[in-house]
Scaffold this active site. Structure first.
Site, short mmCIF file in Angstrom:
data_model
loop_
_atom_site.label_atom_id
_atom_site.label_comp_id
_atom_site.label_asym_id
_atom_site.label_seq_id
_atom_site.Cartn_x
_atom_site.Cartn_y
_atom_site.Cartn_z
N PRO A 109 56.50 65.18 35.96
CA PRO A 109 56.38 65.77 34.62
C PRO A 109 56.65 64.79 33.48
CG PRO A 109 57.54 67.27 36.08
CD PRO A 109 57.35 65.99 36.84
N GLY A 110 57.57 63.85 33.68
CA GLY A 110 57.90 62.92 32.61
C GLY A 110 57.50 61.48 32.88
N GLU A 170 40.72 53.20 45.93
CA GLU A 170 40.85 54.53 45.33
C GLU A 170 40.00 54.64 44.07
OE1 GLU A 170 44.98 55.38 44.69
OE2 GLU A 170 45.53 54.88 46.76
N GLY A 183 43.95 56.34 36.83
CA GLY A 183 44.06 55.36 35.75
C GLY A 183 43.02 55.67 34.70
#
Length: 384
Positions: free
Chosen positions: A137-138, A251, A367
């Site tokens: 979450p952060g 990936e 990314g």
């Protein structure tokens, strides 16, 4: 059209083995997946039967040695064939690529023999679904800032923390979990653990509602004093960041292949929709411009796949492929969308409309486009 957008059989990157796989996958998707797909969108994830059948026909064994239940002499190009066929039908089954292209390589490259023998046959057979737990979450793109802790206590690690935006999160049986085993060492304190999701203290939170990708599972996970056996450590303690970085090029190329295939499919659907009509010059020019860009993207993808197979694909080249093809996906779908009647393009059943929603996130996950530009600039020697 073939001269501009070559058929798979005309692309040198594929062999007869890949063409045979394409035929099997195309039949499987058309006969077994398409009829079930509306139910997957409602449920928010593919059925368990899908995973079992994908295992039975060999899709989940791609890249896994035969000794572990996989298919010999298969690899990234086989996965690309599957991805292209999925996108040709406008399906969103990204969780499949998460398992075959992202999770399995970690086991192949870093797992112990015992871990490989335990997990790989189950993954190849579709008995086990895998997920990768990194995002928090952060701490979205900044892996070093993760707060999940795995503290050694005798022959176990005690894990506390939370993850979010985890593909396959609510259905996974195996979670490759990134956690800090030595918080003071930042990225050198990150380790990977192979977590059985039935372990006490493992909690599945909300299934996250998304803009697009309705059939792809995305969930929140949390861990409260979860005790994981020490022998579930993947590779070396503290080497997690290195392992995460090692497979990044493949990936990102996987994401690029998906976006390239989606852009190509959008042009195909548009041409089919216009069959029998007399499109004006503006429509012709729009499609022609999109086709030229998609052809360029295909050349970029095929070159990158060739270099990946040869072991020479650089991080900058993979970033360039992801940047170009994910941005291309957005441009092409956005250009094709107005060429469909509004009453058709904006319906829930519309392939082009759904593609417009599904494609946006490809410029973010793996990314963002901005991060890809940073990587490319470094590769060009423009680092400060």
């Amino acid at each position: 059209m073939t001269a501009v957008l070559p058929a798979p059989t005309d692309r040198d990157v594929y062999t007869e083995q890949h063409h045979a796989l394409r035929t099997r996958v195309r039949a499987f998707l058309a006969e077994e997946v398409v009829p079930e797909y509306p139910g997957w969108r409602s449920a928010g994830s593919p059925s368990r039967r899908f995973w079992q059948r994908a295992g039975e026909i060999g899709i989940l064994g791609i890249g896994i040695p035969e000794e572990y239940g996989g298919r010999s002499d298969t690899g990234f190009r086989d996965s690309a064939v599957v991805t292209e066929e999925i996108q040709r039908l406008g399906l969103a089954i990204g969780g499949l690529r998460v398992q075959t292209d992202i999770c399995v390589p970690y086991l192949l490259h870093a797992a112990s023999e015992r871990q490989r023998k335990h997990w790989l046959p189950r993954l190849a057979a579709g008995e086990t679904v895998a997920a990768l737990g990194i995002s928090e979450p952060g701490a979205g793109s900044d892996v070093k800032a993760m707060q999940t802790r795995a503290i050694r206590d005798g022959d176990h690690y005690v894990v506390n923390g939370a993850k979010t935006f985890i593909s396959n999160g609510s259905i996974a049986d195996l979670l490759i979990l990134a956690a800090k085993t030595d918080p003071g060492r930042r990225r050198d304190g990150i380790s990977l653990l192979l977590v059985d999701t039935h372990t006490p203290g493992f909690h599945t939170g909300r299934k996250l509602s998304k803009l697009g990708l309705e059939a792809q599972d995305l969930a929140e996970l949390s861990f409260a004093d979860m005790r994981v056996p020490a022998d579930a450590l993947l590779g070396e303690e503290g080497a997690g960041f290195r392992y995460l970085s090692t497979n990044l090029a493949a990936e990102r190329l996987s994401i690029a292949v998906n976006s390239q295939a989606a852009a190509s499919a959008a042009i195909g659907w548009t041409i089919e929709r216009l069959a029998g009509t007399k499109p004006g010059q503006d429509v012709k020019f729009t499609i022609a411009g999109c086709a030229a860009q998609v052809a360029a993207g295909q050349a970029l993808i095929d070159r990158a796949m060739t270099r990946l197979i040869a072991g020479t694909l650089s991080g900058g080249e993979a970033a360039a492929a992801k940047l170009y093809c994910t941005e291309l996906q957005g441009r092409v779908v956005r250009s094709c969308l107005p060429l469909f009647p509004p009453g058709e393009a904006y319906r829930a059943s519309s392939l082009i409309g759904q593609a417009h929603l599904d494609g946006r996130v490809s410029r973010i996950y793996g990314g963002s486009s901005e991060i890809m530009k940073v990587i490319i600039s470094h590769d060009l020697g423009l680092s400060s």
